[in-house]
Every structure is written in C-alpha cells, then in structure tokens.
Scaffold this motif. Structure first.
Motif, PDB file in Angstrom:
ATOM      1  N   ASP A 380      -3.588 -13.112  -4.692  1.00 55.52           N
ATOM      2  CA  ASP A 380      -2.270 -13.479  -4.175  1.00 55.52           C
ATOM      3  C   ASP A 380      -2.344 -14.684  -3.255  1.00 55.52           C
ATOM      4  O   ASP A 380      -1.327 -15.189  -2.789  1.00 55.52           O
ATOM      5  CB  ASP A 380      -1.621 -12.302  -3.452  1.00 55.52           C
ATOM      6  CG  ASP A 380      -2.362 -11.927  -2.162  1.00 55.52           C
ATOM      7  OD1 ASP A 380      -3.540 -12.345  -2.013  1.00 55.52           O
ATOM      8  OD2 ASP A 380      -1.781 -11.215  -1.319  1.00 55.52           O
ATOM      9  N   LYS A 391      -5.085  -9.675  -1.894  1.00 61.11           N
ATOM     10  CA  LYS A 391      -4.710  -8.700  -2.916  1.00 61.11           C
ATOM     11  C   LYS A 391      -5.085  -9.264  -4.294  1.00 61.11           C
ATOM     12  O   LYS A 391      -4.823 -10.418  -4.612  1.00 61.11           O
ATOM     13  CB  LYS A 391      -3.221  -8.418  -2.866  1.00 61.11           C
ATOM     14  CG  LYS A 391      -2.761  -7.358  -3.887  1.00 61.11           C
ATOM     15  CD  LYS A 391      -1.250  -7.152  -3.844  1.00 61.11           C
ATOM     16  CE  LYS A 391      -0.876  -6.450  -2.544  1.00 61.11           C
ATOM     17  NZ  LYS A 391       0.578  -6.122  -2.525  1.00 61.11           N
ATOM     18  N   THR A 393      -4.613  -8.657  -8.439  1.00 65.86           N
ATOM     19  CA  THR A 393      -3.836  -7.993  -9.492  1.00 65.86           C
ATOM     20  C   THR A 393      -4.554  -8.167 -10.828  1.00 65.86           C
ATOM     21  O   THR A 393      -4.883  -9.291 -11.227  1.00 65.86           O
ATOM     22  CB  THR A 393      -2.424  -8.579  -9.601  1.00 65.86           C
ATOM     23  OG1 THR A 393      -1.742  -8.405  -8.352  1.00 65.86           O
ATOM     24  CG2 THR A 393      -1.629  -7.889 -10.713  1.00 65.86           C
ATOM     25  N   THR A 395      -4.270  -7.444 -14.870  1.00 64.28           N
ATOM     26  CA  THR A 395      -3.248  -7.161 -15.897  1.00 64.28           C
ATOM     27  C   THR A 395      -3.909  -7.114 -17.260  1.00 64.28           C
ATOM     28  O   THR A 395      -4.697  -7.998 -17.616  1.00 64.28           O
ATOM     29  CB  THR A 395      -2.154  -8.238 -15.897  1.00 64.28           C
ATOM     30  OG1 THR A 395      -1.539  -8.287 -14.610  1.00 64.28           O
ATOM     31  CG2 THR A 395      -1.092  -7.937 -16.956  1.00 64.28           C
ATOM     32  N   SER A 437      -0.613  -3.114 -15.293  1.00 66.20           N
ATOM     33  CA  SER A 437      -1.371  -3.758 -14.220  1.00 66.20           C
ATOM     34  C   SER A 437      -1.769  -2.737 -13.161  1.00 66.20           C
ATOM     35  O   SER A 437      -1.186  -1.645 -13.064  1.00 66.20           O
ATOM     36  CB  SER A 437      -0.541  -4.878 -13.559  1.00 66.20           C
ATOM     37  OG  SER A 437      -0.135  -5.830 -14.494  1.00 66.20           O
ATOM     38  N   TYR A 438      -2.754  -3.113 -12.377  1.00 61.71           N
ATOM     39  CA  TYR A 438      -3.082  -2.383 -11.161  1.00 61.71           C
ATOM     40  C   TYR A 438      -3.531  -3.388 -10.125  1.00 61.71           C
ATOM     41  O   TYR A 438      -3.928  -4.534 -10.451  1.00 61.71           O
ATOM     42  CB  TYR A 438      -4.153  -1.311 -11.397  1.00 61.71           C
ATOM     43  CG  TYR A 438      -5.501  -1.836 -11.842  1.00 61.71           C
ATOM     44  CD1 TYR A 438      -6.497  -2.181 -10.909  1.00 61.71           C
ATOM     45  CD2 TYR A 438      -5.799  -1.951 -13.193  1.00 61.71           C
ATOM     46  CE1 TYR A 438      -7.735  -2.637 -11.326  1.00 61.71           C
ATOM     47  CE2 TYR A 438      -7.024  -2.399 -13.619  1.00 61.71           C
ATOM     48  CZ  TYR A 438      -8.000  -2.746 -12.684  1.00 61.71           C
ATOM     49  OH  TYR A 438      -9.218  -3.211 -13.095  1.00 61.71           O
ATOM     50  N   THR A 439      -3.472  -2.990  -8.848  1.00 61.28           N
ATOM     51  CA  THR A 439      -3.837  -3.899  -7.756  1.00 61.28           C
ATOM     52  C   THR A 439      -4.780  -3.182  -6.786  1.00 61.28           C
ATOM     53  O   THR A 439      -4.772  -1.944  -6.669  1.00 61.28           O
ATOM     54  CB  THR A 439      -2.599  -4.387  -6.988  1.00 61.28           C
ATOM     55  OG1 THR A 439      -1.911  -3.255  -6.426  1.00 61.28           O
ATOM     56  CG2 THR A 439      -1.653  -5.141  -7.916  1.00 61.28           C
TER      57      THR A 439
END
Length: 541
Positions: A380, A391, A393, A395, A437-439
């Motif tokens: 990010d 952060k 991400t 996908t 997605s996950y973060t």
C-alpha cells in the motif's frame, strides 16, 4: 503559200476533246447527291407569327427561319437565311414543305407547314395575328453501335476445363437516322495473340436500324505471371452520303489468371485443453503449369503458445507442376487460456520477369480452454521509515474460462520484516474472470530496499488439470528522511569539519544500508530454492 484545209468535223472533235479534258481536270465531288437521296430527321417544331424568326442549328450549321408574310388563301411565306445571306424562300401551306440543298457543307434542311392559322376578321377581312406551326428537318446521320461478347469473362490457363482460346464476337448495328457507308471494323487485342480470323473487316454499308452479320475471332489465352485484366478494343469507322466521317469504339475486359499459383494450406488443432498439445501442418501445392524453383517458405508460431519441437520454420524448396509438399509439421504447448489466431505462412519466389511473388496461407484459430490463475502482490506504499508498518494485498485471479479450486500461500517474508497481523493464505473456487484476495501487515525494522518473497498458488479444475503459479516480487524502500539542517543549509554542512553525533549516526545508517542491500538478494535465492524443492516433492507424490 499553200494551206491545208481543216474540215468542220475535225474542229468539232477538237472542241469536244478540250471540253472533256477540262471536265476531267475539275475537282470531283465525291459527295454529290440529290435531295431525293436525303433521309430526313425531325429536328424541332415552332409556331411563328407574322414577322417572327427562329434559329435552328449552331454556329456552323445554323439557319434563321422567318415568317415573312401570310396570304388569305392559306399560304405562309418562309425565308431561309444562313450567315446573313438568304439561301431560299417559298410559299407553303398545310402539308407542304420545301427543301434546301447545301452543296458547300451538306447542311441540308427541310421546312414543313403543320398548321396555318389566319384569323380573318369577318367584318374587315383583315388577318389578326396569323401564325403557322412549322416543323424543321435536318439531314439524318448514321450512328454505329458495337457489341463485344466473349465466351467467358475469366480464363485460367492452369485449368484444363477452362478454354485455352478466347472467342470474341463483334456485332455492329446502325442506330442512327441514315445509311452508313464504307464501314470498317478494326480490332485491337492488346496482349492477345490472334489464332483465328482477322483484325480488320469491311462491312460496306448499313441502313438505319440494320445489324451486320456477327464477326467472330479467336485469341490464345496468354500465360502470364500474375492475374491480368486485358481489354479487347474495337473501332468502327463510317461515312454518310456527304462523305462526313463517323467513328465509335467499344471495349470488353477479360481476366486472365496467372500461369502458376502456390496454394498454401495451414491447419491447426481447433480446440485443446491447457494440458493438451496443438498440432500444426503447413503444406504447399503448385497448381500451375510451370516449375518454380527457389521458393522461400516461412512460418511463425501463434501467440500464447510455445514450440515443443526443435524445428526451423524456414525452408527453400523447388516445386514441379502439380506437386504438393508437406513443408512444416510441429506441436505447440499452450501457455495460457484464450482464443488465438495463427499468423499466416508465406511462400515467395522471384520469377523470370524479375518480380517477386508472395503467397499466403489462411490464418486459422486455436481455442485453448482451462483455468489461468494469476497471482499479484502489492504494497500500500513504496517507501517508509524503519519501524513503520506496510500492508500487503495478495490477489488471485482466474483469467481462464474454466473454474478452479485455488489455494494461495504467503509463508516467506523479508528477514528484516516482522509479521504483525492478517491472513497468510486463501482457499477459493475461482470461476472465469473471478478473483479473491487477502491482506496482511508487516513491520519493516531496518534500512534498505527489500523484495517481497513470492506467494505460491496451487489449483485444480474439474477436468483434473492442475498446476502451480508464483506471484510477482514487488520492492519496498526503507529509509530515513533528511533532517532539517541537511535540507536548509547545504553550505554549512559542507564547511563543517568537526565530527558530530549526527555525523556518526549517518555513518552507521550508511553501513547498515550496505549490509541490507546484500541480504535481500540472498533471501530471494533461498525462497526460490525452497519453492523448487516443494514443487519436486509434489511431483514425486
């Protein structure tokens, strides 16, 4: 002195001979004809009142016609003027006409009275606005029309079923209003060689509306290197009774196919799955009637696939007439799902005329079915300070056209980073064009530029097709922003020679930065080695 007497008979013979010689020396008028020979054509009609005039014709053949007078017994007095000179005049009544023969230029004219209206007053006996409707006729002229017909519009010397002779028929018709004489037909075949008939014909004469007997000639179909449109031209010349010259022309276009043609066929498996193989075959046929040497044949592979075979997609070949050769045969492995259009194969050669000719195959389509899982990782932010958090991400997207059960895992992080929170994996069934997605959050502890270790994915679809994918490896920079003194007064910094606490800190940071720049590369090597080991273990099981 004695003189020989000459008899009256001898004198008469001499006079007659002299007259005959004089007549022979006079110019002979080949256009001599009488008004009885003229075929009249209606030109126009008009109503003329007492003293009115009208003009018929143009600058070179124009006449002025005037209603000079009327008589109570129904006649109209008409005068005819050309170039300000009265040529003729006459009294005519309804149904009558008079004609004028222009011996100099052949601009003959005929004037006819259709109606004569006197309007005689019963009391006074005077005529009030008398008028006459007259019709003008001019000498008719021949007009010739040519029609050219051929047995075909296209000729192919390569095909036995196609005629090897061009049969052309010429028809001449007189569509004019008088007879045409001394008619001559001339044919101009251009590139065609005459095999039967002549190129010039005498038709002599055609009455108006008459059609001459059709004339048929034949030409050899030429052997040309390229498709050619050839014009067959025809010219017709004629004269009328005044020896005026007339000419018209017409043309007919025929198409001649080339004497050689290379037909390239490129075929490919129409539809495959991601774990299957597509087969390609390229063949060439010489459909011509001549040999072709030194033909360069080239092909290229389709986008989205890779060549499985060791093959060179360029050859130099010779072809006999009618010969067919299989030039390329190879297999392709798909790299991703989609519909792909194969590039055309080409064959080219230089002919004896010095020109290069190139032929192309069709461009077949290949449909590849299956899932196509693409993993991406993004930060990010791209820059931060030591101790700050970032952060990430991850996908997974299915860019294919089949559903796939997909598992994505993130289990490797930079050594200088601390995992704070979030998810490290996902399990999902991704349909066509779907994503998930996950973060998670990392804390960056040291200065340097760091690459994020790749996320790994495994997938399997309903057909049993499975595979593994690795994501990208984005970079992030951890740095300390410059202090206020460093940015406000550079001159002061450059003049200071005394080591300070800030100077020592900067030196330490520089050393740390050098060490951290080495570590990410080494970490990446370990990650790649680990993934390769996992992949080999799974392959064995």
């Amino acid at each position: 002195m004695l003189r020989k007497a000459v008899s009256p008979r001898s004198i008469s013979l001499l006079v007659v001979s002299a007259l005959l010689i004089s007549l022979c020396l006079l110019p002979f008028n080949a256009s001599a004809y009488s008004l009885d020979d003229v075929e009249w054509e209606s030109s126009t009609s008009s109503t003329l009142y007492w003293g009115d005039t009208m003009v018929n014709g143009g600058d070179s053949d124009g006449y002025t016609i005037k209603a000079e007078d009327f008589t109570k017994d129904g006649y109209v007095h008409i005068s005819l003027t050309k170039n300000n000179e009265i040529k003729d005049f006459s009294f005519i009544r309804v149904g009558q006409s008079f004609e004028y023969r222009d011996e100099a230029d052949g601009q003959d004219i005929k004037i006819s009275a259709k109606t004569v209206t006197l309007n005689v007053d019963e009391w006074t006996g005077n005529m009030e606005d008398p008028n006459a409707e007259i019709e003008i006729y001019r000498r008719g002229e021949p007009e010739l029309e040519i029609t050219i017909g051929t047995d075909k519009d296209e000729y192919d010397p390569k095909t036995m079923s196609s005629p090897q002779r061009i049969s052309a028929t010429f028809t001449v018709k007189n569509t004019g209003t008088s007879e045409g004489k001394n008619i001559k037909l001339s044919i101009e075949p251009n590139l065609l060689e005459l095999t039967d008939g002549k190129l010039e014909y005498e038709i002599y004469s055609l009455e108006k509306g008459e059609v001459a007997e059709p004339i048929t000639v034949k030409f050899k179909v030429p052997h040309l290197w390229e498709e050619t449109e050839i014009e067959i031209n025809a010219i017709v010349e004629a004269k009328d009774i005044n020896n005026d010259f007339y000419e018209t022309d017409e043309s007919k276009t025929v198409t001649v196919e080339p004497k050689v043609e290379l037909i390239l066929t490129k075929s490919i498996t129409k539809e495959i799955y991601m774990d299957e193989t597509a087969h390609v075959l390229v063949s060439i046929r010489n459909s011509g009637i001549y040999s072709i040497n030194s033909v360069t044949v080239k092909d290229s592979i389709i986008e989205g696939v890779e060549l499985k075979d060791s093959i060179t997609l360029e050859k130099n070949l010779n072809f006999e007439p009618g010969e067919t050769k299989e030039v390329f045969s190879y297999s392709l492995k798909p790299l991703k799902e989609g519909t792909f259009t194969a590039p055309e194969a080409t064959a080219s050669f230089v002919a004896s005329n010095g020109k290069e000719y190139t032929y192309e195959s069709e461009m077949p389509d290949l449909i590849v079915n299956g899932p196509d899982i693409v993993i991406t990782q993004i930060f990010d932010k791209t820059t931060l300070q030591p101790g700050q958090e970032v952060k990430v991400t991850v996908t997974a997207r299915n860019e294919g056209n089949r559903d796939a059960s997909t598992r994505v895992t993130s289990d490797q992080f930079p050594e200088s980073a601390t995992f704070i929170s979030g998810d490290k994996n996902l399990d999902a069934v991704l349909g066509a064009d779907q994503s998930s997605s996950y973060t998670y959050t990392l804390k960056m502890n040291e200065l340097g530029i760091f690459k994020l270790s790749p996320a790994t994915a495994t997938f399997i679809d309903m057909e049993g097709f499975k595979g593994e994918k690795i994501s990208n490896m984005p970079s992030i920079t951890v740095d300390v922003p410059p202090g206020p003194e460093e940015t406000s007064n550079p001159d002061t910094q450059s003049d200071s020679n005394t080591p300070s606490e800030n100077t020592n800190i900067n030196t330490d940071v520089h050393d740390q930065n050098d060490e951290e720049k080495v570590q990410p590369g080494f970490g990446s090597i370990l990650v790649i080695a680990t993934i390769a080991g996992v992949y080999l273990l799974r392959r064995r099981h």
